[in-house]
Design an enzyme around this catalytic site. Structure first.
Site, PDB file in Angstrom:
ATOM      1  N   ILE A 255     124.897  29.636  91.922  1.00  0.00           N
ATOM      2  CA  ILE A 255     124.983  29.687  93.219  1.00  0.00           C
ATOM      3  C   ILE A 255     126.527  29.450  93.618  1.00  0.00           C
ATOM      4  O   ILE A 255     127.343  28.637  93.069  1.00  0.00           O
ATOM      5  CB  ILE A 255     124.235  28.310  93.823  1.00  0.00           C
ATOM      6  CG1 ILE A 255     122.854  28.493  93.628  1.00  0.00           C
ATOM      7  CG2 ILE A 255     124.482  27.938  95.246  1.00  0.00           C
ATOM      8  CD1 ILE A 255     121.828  27.401  93.885  1.00  0.00           C
TER       9      ILE A 255
ATOM     10  N   CYS B 213     101.591  26.316  87.025  1.00  0.00           N
ATOM     11  CA  CYS B 213     100.604  26.773  87.788  1.00  0.00           C
ATOM     12  C   CYS B 213     100.304  25.651  89.141  1.00  0.00           C
ATOM     13  O   CYS B 213     101.246  24.576  88.840  1.00  0.00           O
ATOM     14  CB  CYS B 213      99.387  26.777  87.007  1.00  0.00           C
ATOM     15  SG  CYS B 213      99.316  27.838  85.586  1.00  0.00           S
TER      16      CYS B 213
ATOM     17  N   ASP C  38      98.637  28.437  75.424  1.00  0.00           N
ATOM     18  CA  ASP C  38      99.178  27.108  75.013  1.00  0.00           C
ATOM     19  C   ASP C  38      98.231  26.186  75.435  1.00  0.00           C
ATOM     20  O   ASP C  38      98.086  25.021  74.940  1.00  0.00           O
ATOM     21  CB  ASP C  38     100.792  26.859  75.189  1.00  0.00           C
ATOM     22  CG  ASP C  38     100.972  26.993  76.707  1.00  0.00           C
ATOM     23  OD1 ASP C  38     100.689  27.648  77.189  1.00  0.00           O
ATOM     24  OD2 ASP C  38     101.586  26.042  77.125  1.00  0.00           O
TER      25      ASP C  38
END
Length: 670
Positions: free
Chosen positions: A300, A2, A104
């Site tokens: 990639i 976040c 959590d």
């Protein structure tokens, strides 16, 4: 994962502006597009905000932060993951705790009151950064994980302390000034930063493994940093090689398997990043074995055969039955996204690998994946970089004949020719302060100390005068803990310095969190599990680098998991092709220079010296300039572009206004 933000006033009666909290969340909504929240404590002058990316407990409102404790004493906002949380949760419930969510993050609200800060931190396992306000003690605590996987910045301006996951969140607060630090600018141009610093005046990072304590006492903020963890290698007198190899091999196998297993815990699908290195291949192999099902693997591919690891990655994908997804990138295409990448990294980058990883995370996000397991940290723990082997050769305590040393040095130079000038210095470079602290100047810093020689001539005259006597190597040395370096093996010292500089300031920022979270994508590096790290510090040096074989113990521990070509493969640094290697990429870089490095653009920002920039380009293009020098100058040119772009992003742009506009566009409001 976040984005967190908040601020605290020195005067508790001064009100918190909810709209500012919302704007601070909105400017980093890419970190948490699944929702936002804010919380303030009346008459305490404290407010937190949170932009949420839902990984655990997906129900929208139930896992919404910031959290408050039932008694109202604690306010919490977190970024990251706490692993092994189900066991800790069950233990807390058995002691009478009542959880309101399945998140959590809520663990902190139950562990802290029972154990206190010092007692709680050893139980927190994972990658995290969080802010915790204790109303009873009137104390704000800013806490960052042990390696700095998750970012956390703070600044004090006037009588307010502001914090956030990204610098732009701090700049969204209207009182926070936006200007470069002369010393910070110096380090942007030479690549390696002083631990805990940024490019911007007054903006600091919470150091890895540290807590920043903020208390209001006697009419002032009392701010102190406390270290709660460090990578503590045994002193020479404590080392013993009496244990058999199998003990070390089995220990690495057990610790790493557990670390991967914990990082597969999520309420959404978990994939893997897969390059041609053994680290990501091991992460994929263990993930497939633990899940007993094919794993989505993202790779990639570059259009330069010297830098493309796709064929080896495909072999590992076949061996594990992975569902491989390859994104093919053209070298010249990377500069099209260079400016966008720097908006997220908030610092300059020396190689367009950061751009490639931004594009990769975007692709992962588009495939509906939010979480991947990665291989970062393996080289740091097990001696994988060529600079480590070089320091072990030159400064190691093992007895080598002069002929053996010459053979080692020649083999190292030949096998790392592509990266000389970046991973290895062209010529031996010494810094007196680092020599005095470490016993030698670590090889990992030498290329960038060499690049620093170009910096004064590149700075504008006023800035040049301000750093006239500045010694960047000394500044780095002053921020390293001498107690952690004293009486250690040279290999331990080399690894420690890399972890405190290159890992935190480069690999985990513009090569990790910042370009992954730019696309709301969480990367989990099991090699940086602190239980595994603490075991790895005790490994004898010869178990890490044995003869010409780096990461020996890891290879042996995972031998049955790796195809033979990977087991035998020497470390190959994962980089994007430098600009000089491809005429199209060089042209793309020059096109960007025509926007940001013209005399007019340089005069406008007042940061650089146009003649110095022109001379550096002339040196790069001069006939006879060695390829290793071009590699170094490519990096410096990227930094020059970066400095100008950072100015446009964060100095010239009205960030508070942009943040408020983002909040309106998102529909985030009080």
């Amino acid at each position: 994962m976040c984005g967190i933000a908040g601020y605290i006033h020195l005067n508790p009666s001064r009100p918190i502006d909810p709209q500012t909290l919302v704007a601070m969340a909105a400017i980093q909504h890419h970190r948490g597009p699944d929702g936002f929240g804010y919380q303030l404590i009346d008459k305490q002058g404290v407010g937190f905000s949170h932009a949420r990316l839902s990984i655990i407990d997906l129900e929208a409102n139930r896992g919404r932060q910031p959290f408050t404790s039932e008694d109202g004493r604690l306010l919490l906002t977190t970024n990251g993951e706490f692993y092994d949380y189900k066991r800790l949760r069950a233990d807390s419930i058995s002691r009478g705790a009542r959880f309101r969510t399945k998140s959590d993050s809520e663990l902190v609200l139950h562990l802290y009151p029972r154990l206190g800060l010092r007692g709680m931190l050893p139980h927190l396992r994972g990658e995290f950064a969080f802010a915790l306000y204790d109303q009873e003690r009137d104390r704000l605590m800013l806490i960052r994980d042990r390696f700095g996987i998750k970012p956390l910045y703070w600044t004090q301006v006037n009588d307010t302390l502001v914090f956030g996951s990204e610098i732009k969140a701090l700049f969204a607060h209207p009182e926070v000034p936006r200007c470069f630090s002369p010393q910070g600018l110096f380090h942007q141009l030479m690549q390696t930063m002083v631990p805990g610093s940024t490019a911007f005046e007054g903006i600091q990072q919470v150091k890895p493994g540290h807590v920043v304590m903020v208390e209001r006492k006697q009419g002032n903020f009392q701010i102190r940093e406390e270290k709660y963890w460090d990578l503590d290698f045994p002193r020479l007198s404590e080392r013993s090689d009496s244990l058999p190899e199998e003990h070390h091999i089995e220990g690495v196998r057990a610790q790493l398997t557990e670390a991967v297993q914990l990082r597969l815990e999520a309420d959404v699908p978990v994939g893997c990043y897969l390059s041609g290195g053994i680290d990501s291949c091991i992460a994929l192999g263990l993930s497939a074995a633990i899940q007993q099902a094919p794993v989505k693997a993202f790779t990639i591919g570059f259009d330069d055969v010297d830098y493309d690891e796709t064929p080896i990655a495909q072999e590992m994908a076949r061996a594990t039955g992975a569902d491989q997804d390859i994104i093919h990138l053209k070298a010249d295409h990377l500069y099209d996204h260079f400016a966008e990448t720097l908006w997220h990294t908030e610092r300059t980058i020396y190689n367009t690998l950061g751009v490639a990883k931004l594009l990769m995370s975007r692709h992962v996000h588009q495939t509906q994946y939010k979480v991947v397991v990665t291989g970062e940290g393996s080289d740091e723990l097990f001696g994988g970089y060529p600079s480590f082997r070089r320091d072990m050769i030159l400064h190691g305590l093992e007895t080598l004949s002069a002929q053996e040393r010459v053979q080692w040095e020649r083999g190292l130079a030949e096998s790392n020719q592509l990266f000389r000038g970046a991973m290895l210095a062209e010529n031996e470079t010494h810094n007196p302060a680092l020599d005095a602290l470490v016993g030698f100047t670590p090889s990992c810093l030498q290329p960038w100390l060499h690049a620093a020689e170009h910096v004064p001539a590149l700075l504008s005259v006023p800035l040049r005068e301000q750093v006239e006597s500045y010694d960047p190597g000394q500044a780095i040395a002053e921020h390293l803990d001498g107690d952690m370096l004293a009486n250690r093996h040279p290999l331990d010292k080399a690894q420690y310095v890399w972890i405190k500089t290159m890992l935190e300031g480069q690999i985990l920022t513009w090569g990790g969190d910042r370009v992954d979270m730019a696309n709301s994508m969480e990367a989990r590096p099991p090699f940086l599990d602190h239980h595994l790290a603490e075991f790895a510090t005790g490994l004898p040096p010869a178990m890490r680098i044995k003869g010409q074989k780096e990461k020996y113990v890891l290879r042996e521990a995972m031998r049955g998991l790796l195809p033979n070509v990977l087991y035998e493969r020497e470390k190959f640094a994962f980089m994007a092709p430098p600009a000089h290697t491809d005429p199209k990429k060089w042209a793309a870089m020059n096109q960007l220079a025509q926007k940001y490095l013209t005399e007019e653009a340089i005069t406008h920002t007042g940061l650089l010296d146009a003649q110095g920039v022109k001379a550096l380009f002339a040196l790069h293009e001069a006939e006879g300039t060695p390829l290793s020098t071009k590699v170094r100058l490519d990096a410096v040119i990227n930094h020059l572009l970066g400095v100008q772009i950072l100015h446009q992003h964060f100095i010239a742009t009205d960030i508070p206004a942009l943040a408020r506009q983002r909040a309106q566009e998102l529909g985030w409001h009080i």
